[in-house]
Structures are given as C-alpha cells and as structure tokens.
Design an enzyme around this catalytic site. Structure first.
Site, PDB file in Angstrom:
ATOM      1  N   ASP A 192       2.956  -4.512   8.128  1.00  0.00           N
ATOM      2  CA  ASP A 192       1.774  -3.665   7.975  1.00  0.00           C
ATOM      3  C   ASP A 192       0.547  -4.550   8.171  1.00  0.00           C
ATOM      4  O   ASP A 192       0.187  -5.338   7.286  1.00  0.00           O
ATOM      5  CB  ASP A 192       1.809  -3.030   6.574  1.00  0.00           C
ATOM      6  N   LYS A 250     -10.358   0.062  10.772  1.00  0.00           N
ATOM      7  CA  LYS A 250     -10.581  -1.141   9.949  1.00  0.00           C
ATOM      8  C   LYS A 250     -10.970  -2.338  10.810  1.00  0.00           C
ATOM      9  O   LYS A 250     -11.217  -3.424  10.302  1.00  0.00           O
ATOM     10  CB  LYS A 250      -9.314  -1.466   9.151  1.00  0.00           C
ATOM     11  N   CYS A 260      -4.693   2.485  -3.642  1.00  0.00           N
ATOM     12  CA  CYS A 260      -3.418   2.963  -3.061  1.00  0.00           C
ATOM     13  C   CYS A 260      -2.296   1.941  -3.279  1.00  0.00           C
ATOM     14  O   CYS A 260      -1.419   1.791  -2.418  1.00  0.00           O
ATOM     15  CB  CYS A 260      -3.556   3.287  -1.575  1.00  0.00           C
ATOM     16  N   GLN A 280      -4.753  -4.812   7.224  1.00  0.00           N
ATOM     17  CA  GLN A 280      -5.844  -5.697   6.775  1.00  0.00           C
ATOM     18  C   GLN A 280      -5.908  -7.001   7.566  1.00  0.00           C
ATOM     19  O   GLN A 280      -6.775  -7.831   7.310  1.00  0.00           O
ATOM     20  CB  GLN A 280      -5.676  -6.021   5.279  1.00  0.00           C
ATOM     21  N   HIS A 297       0.876  -1.186   0.000  1.00  0.00           N
ATOM     22  CA  HIS A 297       0.000   0.000   0.000  1.00  0.00           C
ATOM     23  C   HIS A 297       0.913   1.235   0.000  1.00  0.00           C
ATOM     24  O   HIS A 297       2.031   1.179   0.518  1.00  0.00           O
ATOM     25  CB  HIS A 297      -0.830  -0.055   1.292  1.00  0.00           C
TER      26      HIS A 297
HETATM   27  C1  LIG Z   1      -2.544  -2.767   3.551  1.00  0.00           C
HETATM   28  C2  LIG Z   1      -2.804  -1.372   4.029  1.00  0.00           C
HETATM   29  N1  LIG Z   1      -1.822  -0.681   4.610  1.00  0.00           N
HETATM   30  C3  LIG Z   1      -2.010   0.558   5.080  1.00  0.00           C
HETATM   31  C4  LIG Z   1      -3.214   1.190   4.968  1.00  0.00           C
HETATM   32  C5  LIG Z   1      -3.375   2.572   5.496  1.00  0.00           C
HETATM   33  O1  LIG Z   1      -4.267   2.598   6.566  1.00  0.00           O
HETATM   34  P1  LIG Z   1      -4.740   3.988   7.184  1.00  0.00           P
HETATM   35  O2  LIG Z   1      -5.275   4.787   6.020  1.00  0.00           O
HETATM   36  O3  LIG Z   1      -5.798   3.607   8.143  1.00  0.00           O
HETATM   37  O4  LIG Z   1      -3.565   4.632   7.806  1.00  0.00           O
HETATM   38  C6  LIG Z   1      -4.280   0.515   4.352  1.00  0.00           C
HETATM   39  C7  LIG Z   1      -5.573   1.184   4.161  1.00  0.00           C
HETATM   40  O5  LIG Z   1      -6.344   0.858   3.288  1.00  0.00           O
HETATM   41  C8  LIG Z   1      -4.064  -0.799   3.884  1.00  0.00           C
HETATM   42  O6  LIG Z   1      -5.039  -1.490   3.302  1.00  0.00           O
END
Ligand SMILES: Cc1ncc(COP(=O)(O)O)c(C=O)c1O
Length: 412
Positions: A205, A231, A369, A208, A127
């Site tokens: 990370d 999430k 993203c 998800q 992401h």
């Molecule tokens: C795999 C992953 N990493 C990071 C993020 C970023 O999360 P946040 O926007 O809550 O900081 C997301 C958000 O969709 C994500 O799906």
C-alpha cells in the site's frame, strides 16, 4: 536532479494557488497532507485544458477529439509506469484510488486463489483500506487474518515475528509502505523478499509513499502496488494499481461492462487482457490527465529531494514538540516520514484540531482510519501534522507555538 539543499522550497509554494489565503483571519498552514495534498497550477491547467479542448470518450470514437482523449489517457498510463519503474504500461490499472485498487485485488485475485483455511497476513498498522477488504474476503472464502505486530508507541514492525507468521497457509502478505498514523517507513523490499521465498504473493500500500520518495516496484519485488493520485498533487478520484503482468492476466475481471471486452454474445463474453479488463465503463479520463501533470511536477522537484525535505521537517517538528510538557509522540525516532502523530495530556485530539484551525493551522484528529492500531496503542485518537515539500520550518515553528497556546488555554 537538483540538490535538496539548493531548492528554494518556499518559492515552490507559488505554484499552489490554494496556499495563498487566510483562514479565520490567519495565514493558512496546511498540515493535512497525509489526507490529501494540494494541487499545483500545472495540474489545474491540465484539467481545464482537457475540458476546454479535448473532452470526448476514450477508446470508442475515431473522431479527432476522441483520438486526443484516448492518446492523453494512455500517455498517462505510460507516465505512471515510468513513475514507479513498472516493466510496461500494461501493468498499470486505473482505479479510483488506493482503496479501490486493494478492493480489486481482494475481490479478483482473492476470489480465484483463496480457499478455506488459508491465511492473509497484514501488519498491525494497516489503514482500513488495507484491512476491511481482506476481512470481507476472509469471511467469503473461509480464510483467516494474521497480523505482524507493531512494537508500541515507537511504531516499528516486530520483524523477529515474521518467520513464524509466514506459514505455508499464508497466501498473501499485504503491507503498508509508510504508515499514515505513525510515519513509519517499512522495509518493504525485505518483507517482500522473505514472503516471496515462500511463494507468498505480496501487495504494498503505497498511498503515503508514492509521492514522497522514489518508488521502484521491481526493486521492491512486490506483486501489487497501490497508490492514490490525490495524495501526490493529482486530482481526487484517480489511483493506480500496479500488478505483475502475468498476475493481472491470470485474474478474473473485477466489474463487467463496456470497454473491458473483446467480444460479447448473449450467453458469454471474452475479456480483454489487462489492464483494460479491469476498467469497465467510461473511466475517469481527466483524472489520469491531471495525474500525469502531477507526476511530471513531482519528478521535476525530485522525489529524493522531497523525501529529504519531509524527513527534515518531521525531525524538526518532533524535536520541538518533544520539548513541550505533557505530550506523547507516536512513531519512530529515526527515519520518520513527513508526519507526526501526538496526544496532549487531558486534551482531546479533536479539541486540539479545532483550536489549531482557529489559528489557521489545518491538522487532522481522529483514528486516521487505523482504529485497530489506535486500540493497540490504548488510545481512541491522535492529532496529526503531516507535511509536504511546500511546507516550511517557519510553519512548523508557528504550529508548535499554536500547540503551546492550546496547552495554556487548558491551564497547562
Ligand atoms: C496508508 C493509506 N492507505 C490507504 C489509504 C486510502 O487512500 P484512498 O482514500 O485515497 O483510497 C490511505 C488514505 O489516507 C492511507 O493513508
């Protein structure tokens, strides 16, 4: 914990007031859970209770409300530690979300540890949150970024390439646990073990994964783990950075201000140890309190049950979608997390999402993203259906019917 087969998943829907509504005159089918999840009544009530009864600043006052506020804020830290099996609450830093957690590590750990010529290792399925902060750091530090490749539409990491990429110049390996675009569950414990053997720091990370399967940071063996409250049924604006205590305490503060100091003089400051050194200023107080209620809720359902339910829905959706003509489905065939990315031939993902919305089905269309991954796969965007435990097979049936209607609308 209860048995996944015995849970009445549709009964849990009653805990989520937002699900009971019509959109464009049709019952809402919310399949955009990878973007953000819905909130159960217990989380909404915790926020209302906090603002109605306890609101005061934390760590400052010695009056009753401030004491209550501080106790609730720190109790949420303890709860987060248990949620991911951290050794102690001191290893839990409250952030705005996954994005801020990764930015914190890149800015603080990175500034101290990265030198010109060093390498940051990522995967091709990251992401932007786990890519852009490292690019910014690489530019500042004169480092470069290498990528562990993705195999193609199947969306697996090419592990045969890992050893050759884990060179002595690699200082950190940052990887996604579950891909938000592909639904791949990466073998993070193995990846971390192989990096650790070479003295490489690791970050996972968990945006998800944290709310979808049991997470044990000690078993994963990483150095940092990041996730977002919104999430996992919690409020927006709150997230967690977990770091090994010795790592966090060796890192300089990310931001300066109130709450993070032991003492300040006109020319110098002594900082608190972690986690408080990373929480400058008045924090989001209601956020951790809402997140605490969310973690309680999820663990009452059981994340092992949620994971089974996610996989069942995703498997079912894939099977039904694969029976349609003119569809390209992304992501692994086995062991897929609760989401399906797809493209319909000659129909833009945004058109799919717009028409699905008219039928009450909330999907996501775009690059999610993960623009570099999209380019690697030779597409600009995909449509994505992402599930959570309150979704049902009947909703998947209706969603696939809607996709078929969209194809017909385009004369297919
Ligand atoms: C795999 C992953 N990493 C990071 C993020 C970023 O999360 P946040 O926007 O809550 O900081 C997301 C958000 O969709 C994500 O799906």
């Amino acid at each position: 914990m209860s048995d996944a087969r015995k849970i009445d998943w549709s009964a849990l829907r009653k805990d989520f007031p937002i699900l009971d509504q019509q959109v464009h005159g049709k019952p809402l089918i919310y399949f955009d859970n990878a973007a953000t999840s819905q909130k159960p009544r217990t989380v909404i009530d915790a926020l209302v209770h906090y603002y109605e009864r306890d609101n005061a600043n934390v760590h400052r006052g010695i009056h009753e409300l401030s004491n209550r506020s501080t106790a609730a804020y720190e109790a949420a830290r303890e709860r987060a530690a248990r949620f991911i099996n951290a050794k102690s609450a001191e290893e839990i830093v409250f952030t705005r979300g996954t994005t801020e957690a990764i930015n914190l590590v890149a800015a603080s750990w990175g500034a101290k540890n990265l030198k010109p010529g060093d390498v940051i290792l990522l995967t091709e399925m990251e992401h932007h949150s786990n890519l852009v902060p490292w690019q910014m750091l690489a530019h500042r530090a004169g480092a470069t970024i290498a990528y562990l490749p993705v195999t193609g539409d199947e969306g697996l990491l090419d592990l045969s390439r890992l050893d050759s990429l884990l060179t002595p110049r690699v200082k950190i390996f940052s990887m996604v646990h579950i891909s938000n675009s592909l639904g791949t569950l990466n073998p993070v414990a193995e990846l971390c073990a192989r990096a650790r053997k070479r003295g490489i720091v690791t970050l996972v990370d968990g945006a998800q994964s944290a709310g979808h399967l049991p997470v044990d940071v000690q078993a994963i063996g990483c150095d940092f783990f990041a996730f977002s409250g919104h999430k996992i049924c919690g409020p927006t604006g709150i997230g967690i950075l977990w770091g090994r205590q010795e790592m966090l305490n060796a890192m300089p503060p990310y931001q300066g201000g109130g709450e993070m100091i032991l003492s300040v003089e006109y020319q110098k400051t002594e900082f608190k140890p972690a986690p408080h050194r990373f929480e400058a200023g008045t924090p989001d107080i209601s956020g951790p309190i809402g997140l605490h209620a969310a973690m309680d809720y999820l663990d009452a359902v059981g994340r092992e049950n949620i994971w089974k339910h996610d996989q069942e829905l995703a498997g079912y959706a894939c099977e039904k979608l694969a029976a349609l003509k003119n569809i390209r489905i992304f992501g692994p065939k086995q062991n897929r997390a609760g989401l399906v990315s797809f493209l319909l031939k000659d129909i833009h993902a945004h058109d799919v999402v717009t028409l699905a919305d008219q039928a009450g089905v909330a999907l996501r269309g775009g690059h999610h993203c993960t623009q570099p991954l999209m380019h690697k796969l030779g597409v600009e965007s995909t449509a994505r259906a992402s599930f959570y435990f309150y979704n049902t097979k009947a909703e998947v049936d209706r969603f696939v019917e809607v996709i078929r209607e969209i194809q017909k609308f385009f004369g297919q």
